[in-house]
Motif scaffolding. Structure first.
Motif, PDB file in Angstrom:
ATOM      1  N   CYS A  51       0.854  -1.199   0.000  1.00  0.00           N
ATOM      2  CA  CYS A  51       0.000   0.000   0.000  1.00  0.00           C
ATOM      3  C   CYS A  51       0.884   1.240   0.000  1.00  0.00           C
ATOM      4  N   TRP A  64      -1.818  -5.003   1.830  1.00  0.00           N
ATOM      5  CA  TRP A  64      -3.163  -5.547   1.729  1.00  0.00           C
ATOM      6  C   TRP A  64      -2.982  -6.984   1.265  1.00  0.00           C
ATOM      7  N   TYR A 108      -5.151  -6.315   6.266  1.00  0.00           N
ATOM      8  CA  TYR A 108      -3.907  -5.557   6.205  1.00  0.00           C
ATOM      9  C   TYR A 108      -2.925  -6.060   7.250  1.00  0.00           C
TER      10      TYR A 108
END
Length: 78
Positions: A26, A46, A60
């Motif tokens: 991310c 993720w 996550y």
């Protein structure tokens, strides 16, 4: 088989069942998942396990850039 061996068998089964692992870095954590200052020294990912075709939120985790320790952040989103 004792309780410890049974638990290990269950963990091994789950681990081996998730052959398909999708993971993406991310650029920044989703708004609201954690304080961005807290994750400043972390890589945030993720991920999705197996062939789960969910839409909406995701799971996550973060990896410390300093120690390499991994921490599950949880599920975020719809």
């Amino acid at each position: 088989m004792n309780e410890t061996e049974a638990k290990q068998a269950a963990v091994d089964y789950i681990r081996n069942s998730f052959i398909n692992i999708e993971i993406e870095l991310c650029d920044s954590p989703p708004v609201g998942i954690y304080n961005s200052d807290e994750l400043r020294d972390q890589w945030v990912y993720w991920f999705r396990l197996g062939s789960d075709h969910r839409i909406g939120g995701g799971d996550y985790l973060c990896v410390s850039k300093i120690t390499g320790s991994v921490r599950y952040l949880g599920r975020y989103g719809e």
